[in-house]
Design a protein around this motif. Structure first.
Motif, PDB file in Angstrom:
ATOM      1  N   THR A 227       0.811  -1.207   0.000  1.00 57.03           N
ATOM      2  CA  THR A 227       0.000   0.000   0.000  1.00 57.03           C
ATOM      3  C   THR A 227       0.849   1.264   0.000  1.00 57.03           C
ATOM      4  O   THR A 227       0.506   2.253  -0.648  1.00 57.03           O
ATOM      5  CB  THR A 227      -0.931  -0.003   1.230  1.00 57.03           C
ATOM      6  N   CYS A 228       1.956   1.253   0.724  1.00 58.52           N
ATOM      7  CA  CYS A 228       2.826   2.429   0.828  1.00 58.52           C
ATOM      8  C   CYS A 228       3.998   2.365  -0.148  1.00 58.52           C
ATOM      9  O   CYS A 228       4.988   3.086   0.005  1.00 58.52           O
ATOM     10  CB  CYS A 228       3.342   2.579   2.259  1.00 58.52           C
ATOM     11  N   VAL A 238       1.883  -3.303   6.540  1.00 66.39           N
ATOM     12  CA  VAL A 238       1.330  -1.950   6.536  1.00 66.39           C
ATOM     13  C   VAL A 238       0.287  -1.860   7.644  1.00 66.39           C
ATOM     14  O   VAL A 238      -0.666  -2.652   7.695  1.00 66.39           O
ATOM     15  CB  VAL A 238       0.695  -1.628   5.172  1.00 66.39           C
ATOM     16  N   ASN A 240      -2.649   0.039   8.942  1.00 63.19           N
ATOM     17  CA  ASN A 240      -3.633   1.024   8.501  1.00 63.19           C
ATOM     18  C   ASN A 240      -5.048   0.692   8.984  1.00 63.19           C
ATOM     19  O   ASN A 240      -6.019   1.215   8.465  1.00 63.19           O
ATOM     20  CB  ASN A 240      -3.625   1.150   6.978  1.00 63.19           C
ATOM     21  N   GLY A 267       3.787   7.007   6.728  1.00 64.23           N
ATOM     22  CA  GLY A 267       3.003   7.661   5.693  1.00 64.23           C
ATOM     23  C   GLY A 267       3.755   7.722   4.376  1.00 64.23           C
ATOM     24  O   GLY A 267       4.925   7.352   4.261  1.00 64.23           O
ATOM     25  N   SER A 268       3.057   8.182   3.354  1.00 62.27           N
ATOM     26  CA  SER A 268       3.683   8.392   2.056  1.00 62.27           C
ATOM     27  C   SER A 268       2.775   9.269   1.213  1.00 62.27           C
ATOM     28  O   SER A 268       1.650   9.602   1.609  1.00 62.27           O
ATOM     29  CB  SER A 268       3.943   7.063   1.339  1.00 62.27           C
ATOM     30  N   CYS A 273      -2.171   5.784   1.883  1.00 60.10           N
ATOM     31  CA  CYS A 273      -1.103   5.712   2.892  1.00 60.10           C
ATOM     32  C   CYS A 273      -0.861   7.088   3.517  1.00 60.10           C
ATOM     33  O   CYS A 273       0.252   7.599   3.489  1.00 60.10           O
ATOM     34  CB  CYS A 273       0.180   5.167   2.252  1.00 60.10           C
ATOM     35  N   ARG A 275      -0.143  10.003   6.192  1.00 58.02           N
ATOM     36  CA  ARG A 275       0.730  10.028   7.358  1.00 58.02           C
ATOM     37  C   ARG A 275      -0.033  10.490   8.597  1.00 58.02           C
ATOM     38  O   ARG A 275      -1.084  11.139   8.497  1.00 58.02           O
ATOM     39  CB  ARG A 275       1.920  10.943   7.090  1.00 58.02           C
ATOM     40  N   ASN A 338      -7.304   3.314   7.734  1.00 58.80           N
ATOM     41  CA  ASN A 338      -6.836   4.082   6.576  1.00 58.80           C
ATOM     42  C   ASN A 338      -6.453   5.506   6.921  1.00 58.80           C
ATOM     43  O   ASN A 338      -6.473   6.396   6.069  1.00 58.80           O
ATOM     44  CB  ASN A 338      -7.887   4.072   5.454  1.00 58.80           C
ATOM     45  N   VAL A 341      -1.101   6.086   8.740  1.00 54.95           N
ATOM     46  CA  VAL A 341      -0.559   4.803   8.283  1.00 54.95           C
ATOM     47  C   VAL A 341       0.959   4.783   8.409  1.00 54.95           C
ATOM     48  O   VAL A 341       1.638   5.793   8.212  1.00 54.95           O
ATOM     49  CB  VAL A 341      -0.993   4.543   6.819  1.00 54.95           C
ATOM     50  N   TRP A 342       1.491   3.618   8.717  1.00 50.56           N
ATOM     51  CA  TRP A 342       2.941   3.397   8.706  1.00 50.56           C
ATOM     52  C   TRP A 342       3.215   1.964   8.278  1.00 50.56           C
ATOM     53  O   TRP A 342       2.319   1.112   8.277  1.00 50.56           O
ATOM     54  CB  TRP A 342       3.571   3.687  10.070  1.00 50.56           C
ATOM     55  N   ALA A 343       4.449   1.712   7.860  1.00 50.62           N
ATOM     56  CA  ALA A 343       4.809   0.393   7.332  1.00 50.62           C
ATOM     57  C   ALA A 343       6.188  -0.001   7.830  1.00 50.62           C
ATOM     58  O   ALA A 343       7.050   0.848   8.101  1.00 50.62           O
ATOM     59  CB  ALA A 343       4.786   0.397   5.806  1.00 50.62           C
TER      60      ALA A 343
END
Length: 923
Positions: A227-228, A238, A240, A267-268, A273, A275, A338, A341-343
């Protein structure tokens, strides 16, 4: 809560269960434990609110909650409450304990049971939880020798003790009557502090597959996805989903670990994604050494830390290095699915530095040797019945690689492995290749291990390709051996190096695999290129080879190679990037070996007995006339043809030279490359090749009428040819010629050239000797006596082993030293030494001398140019190759052509009298 059902976005909502207390007979209720997260200034460690979300508790979890002071009274009630009602909601409780604290809260690895009213050896509560009472302690002005209620009569009137000798000074204490720990399997002790089972001592996770409970104890709010975008490699986990997110390891033995590595992205800019937006949504890296009872901070990842991947290399604190440590990534609050978000990707916790050698045959894979292997399976591949690490496009279309753990390497380290790329592909693809890389900073930065050395480089002792393995040249299994001494790593020692085999990431569908990886100091002679090293530093020889260095071979080797390239190619050469044809014109007659295919290009011989080879000769041109897109000429010295040789089975190559002035070979030209003395061994292979990877038709070239030779025998001292019929052995090449009668009024058969066709027409004889004044400096028949000044130890003139050349020979059969030494000989005009040699004897031919049976019983040939003070090994005659008499011819090295040269034949070892016998004659 929810009995194992994972949260999905289709669910109507999560729900909470609140653990509450009342001290006023249920008129008012408060949470037993308020949340305390690192963003709060008054938190020494993280405390989770006693409001439990179904999102986090889909499986059974043990919780231990310490009652806060407001909840302690004579009228306390406790309740678990579901505030909201919804259809289908289920939740359950079990193993409830409400009572005095257990020592150390059982370190998170046990459950409390009822106190038995006696001091059990450890205190609980106070400020010395889990410590023993002092044998005696001073309180106020009195010394106590056990537990007391003194000083607590007005509060809880519980028994207590000090845990140091002077309470007045240290103020260290705890309660004496505690709950009793019932430890989980694998733990023991009064507070379950002792680990009695083996825990994992490293962790590696690339998040390509579902999470394993062997590595992870608890995860919430995350899923394997892209996703990111690409965080480190392939997919990532991910986070989210839900309002609280975490990933927690199982208990790990980190006593020998030093580093935690991972890549995180907060985030991105990609859709889906977003932040986090404020500090309450920060992500925390934490550790626990008591089974998750308390968590301590390692690092905070701020909500605004940058929406791009960040690789982290975190040195583990001494406090984390216990036999049972957990690590987690924790986001206490999120606004909902959603959002915020972080990964996370490529998590790795090292163990003790892996010692050399590293030996891996993938049967099965040794996980401790590898940090990550993405997009692969262990299985047979490409006509090999043995397991290999196979990287398939069908497993993942993204980045595919395997990287080692950190290794301590030196300049003397070798890297050896088998590799195949795009199995069986004859038309290589420019996007199908694998690069061997290295990193000396924990994987933050990678570079090609060996960048190669091209003809344009000014500091090359020998040219070589970079450590990039492409479709075509490596479309069959090939062994690669790299000396770190030849690479661009600059220091003499590297305490922490990782190696990585990386497949090119593209839409090209190709598979690749590696096998038989060895990283270490190398085996004897690097197994002569005909074997691989094992963990004991010994050679495992390829089929057909034997000996400690795999230097003994069962089949004979050619002494000369001759290729006309008319219709076929012999089994003595292998070709990559070329085919028989006339795209570059006709060089001699008919077809030539034309190198104009896409990819890398080379011609390699088999191992030859090159002891009498003096030159490589061939017709050569680049480009075509008229110009053709299938054969454009070279335009740079970086494209030129290179000739080299190897005396160790292709492990290392020495450059013979390059055809640098490419513009002088636009028409067919005969090239002659001298072969130096160092290349004249019993096992030498030769190669002509072009540096680089080329498109079809670009910088093309062609070879024809190739001969590698110079060997002259007694039968090559003359040539007689009547062409009735033509004696093929008399001629190297005769392109355009045929034997006819009647042409030019010939009445007998002649070799006739009609002048038609393209290319050169010529007749070239075999190589033969012409000696106008034959000069024999020494002729020792050894029939009756040794020449004057010669000495022998351990031998005599005899017919004990039968005839070696003619009549008696000099036979060595005594115990101890065996050697034959000449007198000083003026060899300035000499060119060769010739003799007959036999080691042992074949009883089927009536030769009953004992055969040698090990390498130390071989015969070695030396020369000395300083009256015997120093001896130079010239050649070794293997113990099992001369059971019948053989005529040996050795070309005299230039260094041995002096006015005072001594020659010596020596057998280093034998098993005693009449064993391992050898004979020499007619020198």
């Amino acid at each position: 809560m929810g009995c194992g059902a994972p949260y999905t976005q289709q669910q109507s909502a999560t729900y909470d269960i609140q653990l509450e207390y009342s001290i006023d007979y249920g008129q008012s209720w408060d949470l037993v434990q308020q949340e305390c997260v690192p963003s709060s200034s008054d938190c020494s460690h993280t405390l989770v609110s006693s409001q439990y979300s179904s999102f986090l508790f889909t499986n059974w979890r043990r919780l231990t909650v310490q009652l806060s002071s407001p909840a302690i009274s004579n009228n306390t009630e406790i309740r678990w409450r579901q505030p909201a009602s919804a259809m289908g909601i289920e939740w359950a409780l079990d193993d409830l304990y409400l009572g005095v604290q257990c020592p150390g809260f059982c370190h998170g690895h046990g459950k409390c049971t009822k106190a038995n009213g006696h001091y059990q050896g450890l205190v609980c509560g106070g400020n010395s939880d889990g410590q023993p009472c002092a044998s005696s302690f001073l309180y106020n002005s009195q010394t106590y020798y056990g537990c007391t209620r003194d000083g607590r009569e007005a509060t809880d009137n519980r028994l207590w003790c000090a845990t140091t000798a002077d309470y007045n000074r240290d103020r260290k204490w705890g309660y004496c009557i505690c709950g009793v720990c019932q430890c989980d399997p694998g733990y023991s002790g009064k507070s379950c502090e002792t680990v009695t089972r083996s825990l994992p001592n490293y962790l590696n996770e690339s998040f390509e597959d579902d999470l394993s409970n062997i590595k992870w104890r608890w995860d919430a709010g995350g899923s394997i996805a892209v996703t990111c975008g690409k965080v480190a490699s392939g997919s990532s986990i991910v986070f989210n989903l839900g309002r609280s997110r975490l990933l927690e390891t199982v208990d790990l033995d980190l006593t020998r670990s030093s580093t935690l590595q991972f890549t995180i992205q907060v985030g991105s800019s990609r859709s889906g994604c977003p932040r986090p937006t404020d500090s309450t949504e920060n992500i925390y890296l934490q550790y626990s050494t008591n089974g998750g009872m308390t968590w301590h901070m390692m690092k905070t990842f701020q909500y605004n830390s940058g929406a791009r991947p960040s690789q982290q290399n975190i040195v583990l604190l001494n406090a984390t290095k216990t036999r049972s440590t957990r690590i987690r990534w924790y986001q206490p609050k999120a606004s909902g699915s959603n959002t915020d978000v972080w990964a996370l990707d490529d998590v790795y916790i090292d163990s003790v530095l892996t010692p050399l050698p590293v030996v891996e045959d993938f049967d099965p894979i040794k996980n401790l040797l590898w940090k990550f292997y993405i997009g692969s399976k262990v299985e047979p591949f490409c006509s090999s019945s043995a397991n290999a690490l196979h990287f398939s496009y069908s497993y993942t279309a993204t980045e595919r690689f395997v990287s080692t753990v950190s290794l301590r390497l030196t300049r003397s380290t070798y890297v050896q492995f088998d590799i195949v790329v795009d199995c069986g592909q004859t038309l290589p693809l420019s996007t199908a290749y694998v690069t061997l890389q290295c990193s000396i900073d924990g994987g933050n930065n990678w570079k090609t291990l060996d960048s190669g050395c091209s003809p344009l480089s000014s500091n090359c002792s020998t040219y070589r390709r970079p450590s990039v393995y492409r479709s075509g040249l490596f479309s069959k299994w090939r062994r690669v051996t790299i000396s770190l001494n030849d690479t661009q790593l600059m220091s003499s020692r590297f305490d922490s190096v990782q190696l990585r085999w990386l497949g090119y990431s593209s839409s090209t569908a190709y598979d690749w695999a590696i096998d038989n990886v060895y990283i270490g100091e190398g085996c004897p002679g690097l197994c002569s290129g005909h074997g691989r090293c094992d963990a004991n530093g010994t050679c495992v020889c390829d089929q057909g080879y034997s000996g400690s260095q795999c230097s003994f071979y069962a089949t004979s080797r050619p002494t000369q190679i001759k290729e006309r390239f008319d219709q076929t190619v012999s089994s003595y050469v292998s070709v990559t990037g070329g085919m028989l044809g006339t795209d570059c014109g006709v060089l001699s007659a008919n077809t030539a070996m034309t190198f104009n295919l896409a990819g890398e290009r080379e011609l390699v011989t088999v191992d030859m007995d090159a002891s009498s080879v003096h030159f490589i000769q061939f017709s050569y041109n680049t480009g075509s006339s008229p110009s053709s897109a299938m054969c454009t000429a070279m335009t740079s010295n970086n494209q030129v043809l290179v000739g080299d040789y190897s005396v160790d089975g292709g492990v290392s190559w020495t450059t013979l030279g390059d055809l640098r002035h490419y513009d002088t070979y636009r028409s067919p030209t005969v090239v002659n490359i001298p072969v130096p003395q160092a290349a004249r061994t019993k096992s030498t292979r030769f190669r002509v090749w072009q540096y680089g990877f080329f498109t079809s038709g670009a910088a093309a070239w062609a070879l024809d009428d190739m001969v590698i030779g110079g060997f002259v025998t007694a039968n090559d001292s003359y040539l007689s040819e009547t062409f009735e019929p033509l004696q093929e052995s008399n001629w190297l090449f005769f392109p355009g010629g045929q034997v006819t009668t009647g042409n030019c009024n010939a009445t007998t058969p002649a070799l006739y050239f009609d002048g038609s066709g393209e290319g050169q027409q010529h007749a070239t004889t075999k190589i033969f000797s012409v000696e106008l004044q034959p000069l024999v400096l020494v002729n020792a028949t050894l029939d009756a006596s040794l020449p004057t000044g010669w000495t022998a130890i351990g031998g005599k003139i005899s017919t004990q082993c039968g005839s070696v050349d003619d009549g008696p020979a000099f036979v060595f059969s005594s115990a101890g030293t065996r050697e034959l030494t000449t007198s000083n000989i003026n060899t300035t005009l000499a060119t060769k030494v010739q003799f007959y040699l036999m080691i042992g004897g074949d009883p089927l031919l009536g030769r009953y001398c004992d055969n040698a049976d090990q390498y130390s019983e071989s015969v070695q040939f030396y020369y000395s140019t300083d009256l015997g003070q120093n001896w130079t090994l010239w050649e070794t005659y293997q113990y099992d190759q001369y059971k019948n008499p053989q005529k040996v011819t050795e070309i005299l090295p230039e260094a041995a052509q002096t006015t005072t040269t001594l020659l010596r034949w020596v057998q280093e070892g034998n098993d005693g009298r009449n064993t391992d016998v050898w004979s020499i004659d007619s020198i």
